[in-house]
Structures are given as structure tokens and as C-alpha cells.
Design an enzyme around this catalytic site. Structure first.
Site, PDB file in Angstrom:
ATOM      1  N   CYS A  13      36.493  35.279  46.422  1.00 18.41           N
ATOM      2  CA  CYS A  13      36.460  36.825  46.250  1.00 18.41           C
ATOM      3  C   CYS A  13      35.884  37.374  44.965  1.00 18.41           C
ATOM      4  O   CYS A  13      35.473  38.571  44.804  1.00 18.41           O
ATOM      5  CB  CYS A  13      38.052  37.539  46.131  1.00 18.41           C
ATOM      6  SG  CYS A  13      38.788  36.964  48.006  1.00 18.41           S
ATOM      7  N   HIS A  65      37.075  30.778  33.853  1.00 15.78           N
ATOM      8  CA  HIS A  65      37.129  29.810  34.896  1.00 15.78           C
ATOM      9  C   HIS A  65      38.253  28.901  34.774  1.00 15.78           C
ATOM     10  O   HIS A  65      38.393  28.043  33.623  1.00 15.78           O
ATOM     11  CB  HIS A  65      36.009  28.961  35.255  1.00 15.78           C
ATOM     12  CG  HIS A  65      35.840  28.227  36.770  1.00 15.78           C
ATOM     13  ND1 HIS A  65      36.539  27.573  37.250  1.00 15.78           N
ATOM     14  CD2 HIS A  65      34.674  28.423  37.300  1.00 15.78           C
ATOM     15  CE1 HIS A  65      35.929  27.275  38.453  1.00 15.78           C
ATOM     16  NE2 HIS A  65      34.934  27.675  38.433  1.00 15.78           N
ATOM     17  N   HIS A  89      39.239  54.106  34.246  1.00 14.51           N
ATOM     18  CA  HIS A  89      39.514  53.576  35.519  1.00 14.51           C
ATOM     19  C   HIS A  89      39.629  52.073  35.695  1.00 14.51           C
ATOM     20  O   HIS A  89      38.608  51.416  34.989  1.00 14.51           O
ATOM     21  CB  HIS A  89      38.142  54.153  36.509  1.00 14.51           C
ATOM     22  CG  HIS A  89      38.041  55.578  36.170  1.00 14.51           C
ATOM     23  ND1 HIS A  89      38.745  56.551  36.742  1.00 14.51           N
ATOM     24  CD2 HIS A  89      37.117  56.394  35.396  1.00 14.51           C
ATOM     25  CE1 HIS A  89      38.202  57.990  36.468  1.00 14.51           C
ATOM     26  NE2 HIS A  89      37.398  57.568  35.566  1.00 14.51           N
ATOM     27  N   HIS A 107      40.412  44.256  42.135  1.00 16.31           N
ATOM     28  CA  HIS A 107      40.475  43.473  43.698  1.00 16.31           C
ATOM     29  C   HIS A 107      41.478  43.855  44.435  1.00 16.31           C
ATOM     30  O   HIS A 107      42.668  43.652  43.991  1.00 16.31           O
ATOM     31  CB  HIS A 107      40.049  41.959  43.453  1.00 16.31           C
ATOM     32  CG  HIS A 107      40.068  41.033  44.537  1.00 16.31           C
ATOM     33  ND1 HIS A 107      39.414  41.490  45.618  1.00 16.31           N
ATOM     34  CD2 HIS A 107      40.644  39.964  44.888  1.00 16.31           C
ATOM     35  CE1 HIS A 107      39.757  40.734  46.530  1.00 16.31           C
ATOM     36  NE2 HIS A 107      40.591  39.717  46.101  1.00 16.31           N
ATOM     37  N   ASN A 131      41.349  43.516  52.779  1.00 22.90           N
ATOM     38  CA  ASN A 131      40.861  42.717  51.705  1.00 22.90           C
ATOM     39  C   ASN A 131      39.543  42.246  52.115  1.00 22.90           C
ATOM     40  O   ASN A 131      39.491  41.454  53.003  1.00 22.90           O
ATOM     41  CB  ASN A 131      41.828  41.433  51.472  1.00 22.90           C
ATOM     42  CG  ASN A 131      41.160  40.459  50.245  1.00 22.90           C
ATOM     43  OD1 ASN A 131      40.000  40.657  50.039  1.00 22.90           O
ATOM     44  ND2 ASN A 131      41.873  39.405  49.941  1.00 22.90           N
TER      45      ASN A 131
END
Length: 460
Positions: free
Chosen positions: A186, A265, A351, A355, A388
Site C-alpha cells: 500500500c 523501511h 490536513h 492511508h 482499502n
């Protein structure tokens, strides 16, 4: 000795002064050349501004609406599933915040669903071409002017690639730079933005087209492993096309200026790496395993790392000092604190385009960033309305903010996404103009007046 040094200094100064006086024109020319060279070097090596001209989110036709009841009928017919697996899916569908009007590809709405390479290709082509057509219509950009193309889809990666599909359909020029990102989950949508930004730094006067999507047909799991059944329940059909530019002439018509991108990561940590994994189950049926306990842990770890790095770029100086002082006190002075200081990112952004993920991810973000219901509303409503949609979800969230008339000139927007690996990525934008929803067309336009809705009853 000192007298000799003074004599030499006076001699040299006199000599240099005499030289400058007798060669005024030459010296002036050389000074102009040096100054011009320095100016050109600075202009050529300074970071190019990257503008978001416009973007489009794909809205499938009403024929693709998949209610919860229809999803359960399809699941019953499609899989050799046990009754307890069906009960589990019903709990997920009812408890993760999805509404009754999310979308599935037509091939999967059949009973039984049609699962094949051809169906998967047809699904993806309809999404990416639909999104690109809309963004080209919005921006009026000629396809021959597009110099960079980045596509991303985690699961479906045919040969030729998705980028080749786009080049073939639109007959893009033969020397276009194309990239296809796969297996990145995603978070790939913002990774694509970061890649395009880097490419726009070295290719002057260019447009970059980014296409983010996921494929339901290829991701469908036909077994009984609960960690893999979750994937069937929460992911839905969608995609987005984004047009970036580094042309200064586009500053007046673009919506946003890209301020920062940041990628975190955590795959070096075993639990993070194994939180989302494509593998075979005990019957050798392939699916995407979602370990919810690992995802909760990985999300918290990745978010903390990402915001710690991002803070120095976006937080007010006072907030940065407080945050650094807390870190020094804990790490170096060994001072015990009940709760470390958490920077107030509401001072940095108007704002938050988070996700969609699932309710638990939204709750973690709300707690970690100390957001209120207003800030998390766009993400929560997007999950309810569209489900999603993976890497494209942050664009549906931003489209919600636009449709609500929330975006004002100068506003700062933070897009935050997560994905397999485990990764956490940020993109920070500044609005170049006030977005008038009456002049915009996006997937929320004809129904935004129905939102927000109370979704508390959906979380059981």
C-alpha cells in the site's frame, strides 16, 4: 624583521593597486564572468520545484458495487471454505469499517467469480486507463509531452508490464522513461511520487505521470487460512493517476507544490518483515498473509521512525527543540519519563491524508499523532465509502478534503502511507490555490453532501 614584512606588504598592495587601475576593463569583465558563472552554477544545481498539476481517482460504474451481503454470497460459492471461515469473514467485513457501496471488478461479482490472467488484465486496464483519461482531461496535457511514467501495482505484474500497457494504449513517445514498481504494498503510491521527484530533478521541462492501483482478481484467496482471508475482506477496486511537472510555467495552474518526501523501511526487523507476506497456506493455496499483531507493532515502529525524521523539516522551531531535548534526556542523560514528549504535528499541517488501511491503523495514528476526529475523518470516510484501495487510497482521502472545500491556499497537507516490508512513507504538499469544490470533479463530487456519516455502529 617586522619592518621587512611591512615593506613587502606595502609593495604588494601598491603593485596590485597599480595592476587593477591599469586594467580596469579586463578586471571588470572577469568579475562579471565569474559572477555569471557562479549564478549559472547555482541555478543549474538548485533543486527543481515539483508541482502537482492535478490528479484523478477512478470511480467504477454502479455495476461494480459490492454490498456486504453480496460479498458473503460470492465467498460462499467461490471458496471451499468451512462455516467457521465464513463466520470469521463476516466479523471482519462488519468490524473493519467498510460500507455497503464499495467496488469489486465485474469478473469477481459473478457467481462463481471468474479468476484468470485475462480477467485480472481487464480489471487493471479499466482502472488505470479510466484514471489517466480523467487526469489528461483535467490538465489538457498532450501525451507527447509526458517524459516520465511510473506505474505501481503490488500483486499483478504481467508481461509486458503495466507501464508498457499505458505506453501502448496512449502511443507515448519511444524515448519515455518508464518504471514499474511491484511487491511494495500500500505504500508504493508515495514511493512512486518520490521516484518521480528524483527523476524530475535531472530531466528539465518534463511531465511525470504516476499511476497507482491494485488488482483484486490476482489477490483473491481461495482457502481457509484466517490471516489470508482478511485480505479478501478489506481490499477493494480503485486507482489514481497523478500528473507532476517541473515547468515553472505550471506554477500558476497547479494545485500543489511538493515540499518533502520521506521513506522509512523497517524490513531489517524480523517482525516487521513478516507482517505482510505473500505465501502458500497449509494446502499450498497462495494468498497474502496479514499478521495483525505484527502489523500493529510494525505500524507503531515505522510511524515513530518516520515522524522523528520528518519533524526537522516541518515542525516549528520551538517544537523541534522540545522534541530534541526529550530525546537527549532519555537517551544520553538516562532520565526516566513516564511519557516522552510527542511533537504537535497539528502545528505543521492543516490536513492529514492517512492511508485508509483499517480502523486499527487509523486508531494508532490518531493516538500517536494526537489527532482529533476532524483530522481523521477523511481517511475514515474513504475506508467506509471505497474500502482499502491500497496505494491509491491517500488520493481518495485528498479528494475528500477537496470535495469538502477544506483546501485553502497555503495549506499544508501530509500524506502518510504504509505497506509490506514494513514501510512508512510521507509526502508533504503545499496548496498553491484554494480548491473550489464547485469547479472540481472527483469520485466524491455527486455524493459528498452525505458525508461524514456515523460509522461507529460498523465496528463490532
Amino acid at each position: 624583521m617586522s619592518s621587512a614584512i611591512i615593506f613587502i606588504q606595502d609593495f604588494l598592495i601598491h603593485d596590485v593597486f597599480h595592476f587593477l587601475k591599469s586594467n580596469e576593463v579586463s578586471v571588470l569583465i572577469w568579475c562579471v564572468l565569474l559572477a555569471s558563472s557562479a549564478f549559472l552554477y547555482f541555478m543549474m544545481n538548485r533543486p527543481r520545484k515539483v508541482y502537482l498539476v492535478d490528479f484523478a481517482c477512478y470511480k467504477p460504474s454502479p455495476a461494480c458495487i459490492c454490498s456486504k451481503e453480496k460479498f458473503m454470497r460470492i465467498s460462499t460459492c467461490a471458496n471451499q471454505v468451512r462455516d467457521e471461515s465464513l463466520d470469521f469473514q463476516m466479523r471482519i467485513v462488519n468490524g473493519f469499517g467498510l460500507g455497503k457501496n464499495t467496488y469489486w471488478p465485474e469478473s469477481m461479482l459473478k457467481i462463481p467469480p471468474s479468476i484468470s490472467m485475462g480477467d485480472a488484465r481487464e480489471e487493471t486496464e479499466s482502472v488505470i486507463i479510466g484514471a489517466i483519461d480523467e487526469v489528461l482531461l483535467k490538465t489538457k496535457v498532450n501525451v507527447d509531452d509526458i517524459g516520465i511514467l511510473v506505474t505501481n501495482c503490488s500483486i499483478f505484474n504481467p508481461t509486458p508490464s503495466l507501464s508498457a500497457i499505458v505506453v501502448n494504449h496512449y502511443k507515448l513517445k519511444h524515448n519515455i522513461l518508464t518504471y514499474n514498481l511491484a511487491g511494495m504494498g500500500c505504500s508504493a503510491g508515495l514511493i512512486a511520487i518520490d521516484l518521480a521527484k528524483q527523476l524530475l530533478q535531472v530531466h528539465a521541462n518534463s511531465y511525470a505521470l504516476i499511476v497507482s492501483t491494485e488488482n483484486m482478481n490476482s489477490g483473491w484467496y481461495q482457502g481457509n487460512n484466517r490471516s489470508m482471508l482478511v485480505n479478501n475482506c478489506i481490499f477493494r477496486m480503485g486507482g489514481a493517476a497523478i500528473l507532476l511537472s517541473n515547468l515553472s510555467s505550471d506554477s500558476s495552474r497547479s494545485k500543489y507544490l511538493l515540499s518533502h518526501t520521506l521513506r522509512t523501511h523497517k524490513a531489517s526487523q524480523h517482525d516487521c518483515y513478516n507482517s505482510i507476506m505473500q505465501r502458500e497456506d497449509e494446502t499450498n493455496t497462495t494468498g497474502i498473509s496479514l499478521n495483525l499483531d505484527f502489523i500493529r507493532y510494525a505500524s507503531r515502529e515505522a510511524i515513530r521512525s518516520n515522524i522523528s525524521s520528518l519533524g526537522k523539516f516541518v515542525l516549528p522551531f520551538k517544537e523541534q527543540i522540545k522534541f530534541i531535548a526529550t530525546l537527549v534526556a532519555i537517551k544520553y542523560l538516562k532520565i526516566e519519563m513516564k511519557k516522552p514528549y510527542n511533537p504537535d504535528f497539528k502545528l505543521a499541517f492543516e490536513h492529514f491524508c492517512v492511508h485508509t488501511g483499517a480502523k486499527e491503523i487509523q486508531d494508532i495514528l490518531k493516538e500517536t499523532l494526537e489527532l482529533n476526529d476532524y483530522h481523521i475523518e477523511p481517511s475514515k470516510m474513504t475506508l467506509h465509502r471505497f474500502g482499502n484501495t491500497s496505494s491509491s487510497s491517500v488520493w481518495y482521502v485528498l479528494a475528500y478534503c477537496e470535495a469538502k472545500g477544506r483546501i485553502r491556499k497555503g495549506d499544508r497537507i501530509w500524506q502518510l502511507s504504509f505497506g509490506a516490508g514494513f514501510k512508512c512513507n510521507s509526502a508533504v504538499w503545499r496548496a498553491l490555490r484554494t480548491i473550489d469544490p464547485a469547479k472540481e470533479t472527483n469520485p466524491w463530487t455527486d455524493e459528498i453532501h452525505h458525508f461524514p456519516v456515523d460509522v461507529s455502529a460498523l465496528y463490532k
